[in-house]
Design an enzyme around this catalytic site. Structure first.
Site, PDB file in Angstrom:
ATOM      1  N   HIS A  86      -9.423  47.918  34.232  1.00  0.00           N
ATOM      2  CA  HIS A  86     -10.247  46.691  34.235  1.00  0.00           C
ATOM      3  C   HIS A  86      -9.636  45.605  33.331  1.00  0.00           C
ATOM      4  CE1 HIS A  86     -14.612  45.072  34.783  1.00  0.00           C
ATOM      5  NE2 HIS A  86     -13.736  44.077  34.691  1.00  0.00           N
ATOM      6  N   GLU A 128     -16.559  53.455  35.721  1.00  0.00           N
ATOM      7  CA  GLU A 128     -15.538  53.218  34.688  1.00  0.00           C
ATOM      8  C   GLU A 128     -16.138  53.304  33.284  1.00  0.00           C
ATOM      9  OE1 GLU A 128     -14.424  49.302  36.290  1.00  0.00           O
ATOM     10  OE2 GLU A 128     -15.127  48.438  34.407  1.00  0.00           O
ATOM     11  N   ARG A 158     -15.737  44.602  41.479  1.00  0.00           N
ATOM     12  CA  ARG A 158     -16.538  45.571  40.730  1.00  0.00           C
ATOM     13  C   ARG A 158     -16.436  46.909  41.454  1.00  0.00           C
ATOM     14  NH1 ARG A 158     -16.316  42.813  36.876  1.00  0.00           N
ATOM     15  NH2 ARG A 158     -18.014  41.837  35.724  1.00  0.00           N
TER      16      ARG A 158
HETATM   17  C1  8YV Z   1     -14.058  41.416  31.610  1.00  0.00           C
HETATM   18  C2  8YV Z   1     -14.869  40.741  33.948  1.00  0.00           C
HETATM   19  O1  8YV Z   1     -13.490  42.666  31.769  1.00  0.00           O
HETATM   20  O2  8YV Z   1     -15.204  38.431  33.922  1.00  0.00           O
HETATM   21  C3  8YV Z   1     -15.563  39.508  34.357  1.00  0.00           C
HETATM   22  O3  8YV Z   1     -16.484  39.608  35.157  1.00  0.00           O
HETATM   23  O4  8YV Z   1     -15.021  41.755  34.519  1.00  0.00           O
HETATM   24  C4  8YV Z   1     -13.892  40.671  32.846  1.00  0.00           C
HETATM   25  O5  8YV Z   1     -13.380  39.444  32.617  1.00  0.00           O
HETATM   26  C5  8YV Z   1     -15.246  41.607  30.799  1.00  0.00           C
HETATM   27  O6  8YV Z   1     -16.352  40.841  31.050  1.00  0.00           O
HETATM   28  C6  8YV Z   1     -14.819  41.518  29.346  1.00  0.00           C
HETATM   29  O7  8YV Z   1     -15.609  42.261  28.551  1.00  0.00           O
END
Ligand code: 8YV
Length: 319
Positions: free
Chosen positions: A282, A263, A234
């Site tokens: 991301h 972001e 993150r």
């Molecule tokens: C996705 C993520 O970008 O799983 C996570 O924690 O950061 C990613 O897989 C996101 O949640 C999809 O919207």
């Protein structure tokens, strides 16, 4: 049909298709509170399920507007944007999508490590721009080797372990920083110790408040001018201003980043550092195959809610 509220931009058309078989889909991501207010109480009073991706969360204020809410099904493993204590206090279940994306994120980690150390993005541009043809063979700068080097992993959860499996194939010496021992791996007792050891410092911790700015100027100094930072966790884990300064001043060799503090905004200063950074928008879990597996898991949790069966993947706080 009962409504399902999507609190993030349509996370995946395949998932939306699956949900649409049993629910009326209402997309509120552009302005969740405003959209819910506009829905009227005859709809909001029967919303039991919300689905969304990790980029946007669900606030306590939003939960308060949905008295029948039973499930927040997060399309992703990280659920740092959801107010889980508020959900728990209201008896709302929160589920996520662990395991099914770990291999994918670990694959991207390796790709980023190679991309930044072998300067693959610049190399591509060297060919594409015609520079190679104009300046001549053998003119692209020498880069750095990854095999046999030292990897320091911050966080040793599911994704960290998948990264270890891959880095072993590169004959890397691996150490980590985390809460528990891990058989066969060296556990460092401080982040600066791990950074001083590492040629590649890889971040694989959740976006919890206690992990905010774990990577600061001191850790970057310990990492040193020949080493790289890789962030697939993150953005908030890194003090991005300190990282930008460290890159500008040659305190570290480079950084490969899939996530950013604000972001999708990335500062112009960071974007300008083309010879020292590789950046992705991301996309750790963003393949057709993995997003389908994540969708299936979200759909299964939604189905569990609809039919009153046990949830498949409640987040640890809700187990
Ligand atoms: C996705 C993520 O970008 O799983 C996570 O924690 O950061 C990613 O897989 C996101 O949640 C999809 O919207």
């Amino acid at each position: 049909m009962k409504p399902v509220l999507l609190y993030n931009a349509v996370p995946n058309p395949y998932l939306v298709g699956r949900l649409a078989a049993n629910f009326e889909i209402i997309d509120i991501h552009a302005d969740p509170l405003g959209a819910v207010a506009a829905l009227g109480s005859e709809i909001t009073s029967c919303v039991q399920i919300m689905v969304g991706g990790g980029e946007l969360g669900v606030s306590a204020e939003l939960m308060d507007k949905l008295p029948a809410l039973k499930l927040i099904a997060n399309f992703g493993v990280g659920y740092d944007k959801i107010d889980v204590p508020a959900a728990k206090a209201r008896g709302i279940m929160v589920t996520n999508t662990p395991d099914v994306l770990s291999a994918e994120v670990a694959d991207l980690t390796v790709a980023l490590m190679l991309a930044v150390s072998r300067r693959l993005v610049e190399a591509d541009d060297y060919v594409r721009s015609g520079a190679w043809e104009q300046i001549g063979p053998g003119t692209f700068p020498l880069t750095h080797k990854m095999s046999g080097k030292r990897a320091g992993i911050v966080g040793m959860g599911r994704i960290g372990r998948e990264i270890v499996k891959r880095l072993k194939a590169f004959d890397m010496e691996i150490a980590f920083y985390g809460h528990h021992d891990e058989p066969g791996l060296t556990r460092m007792h401080s982040l600066t110790e791990l950074a001083a050891f590492a040629d590649f410092l890889i971040l694989a911790v959740p976006g919890r408040p206690e992990n905010r700015h774990l990577i600061n100027a001191e850790v970057l100094k310990a990492l040193g001018p020949d080493a790289y930072l890789i962030n697939i966790a993150r953005g908030m884990v890194v003090d991005e201003e300190a990282l930008t300064v460290a890159l500008e001043q040659g305190v570290i060799a480079g950084a490969a980043l899939d996530v950013f503090e604000a972001e999708p905004k990335v500062s112009a200063r960071l974007r300008a550092l083309k010879d020292k950074t590789v950046m992705c928008p991301h996309i750790g879990s963003a393949t057709v195959e993995t997003r389908q597996a994540m969708s299936d898991l979200v759909a299964a949790n939604v189905e569990a809610c609809r039919t009153g069966r046990p949830y498949l993947t409640p987040v640890p706080e809700c187990r």
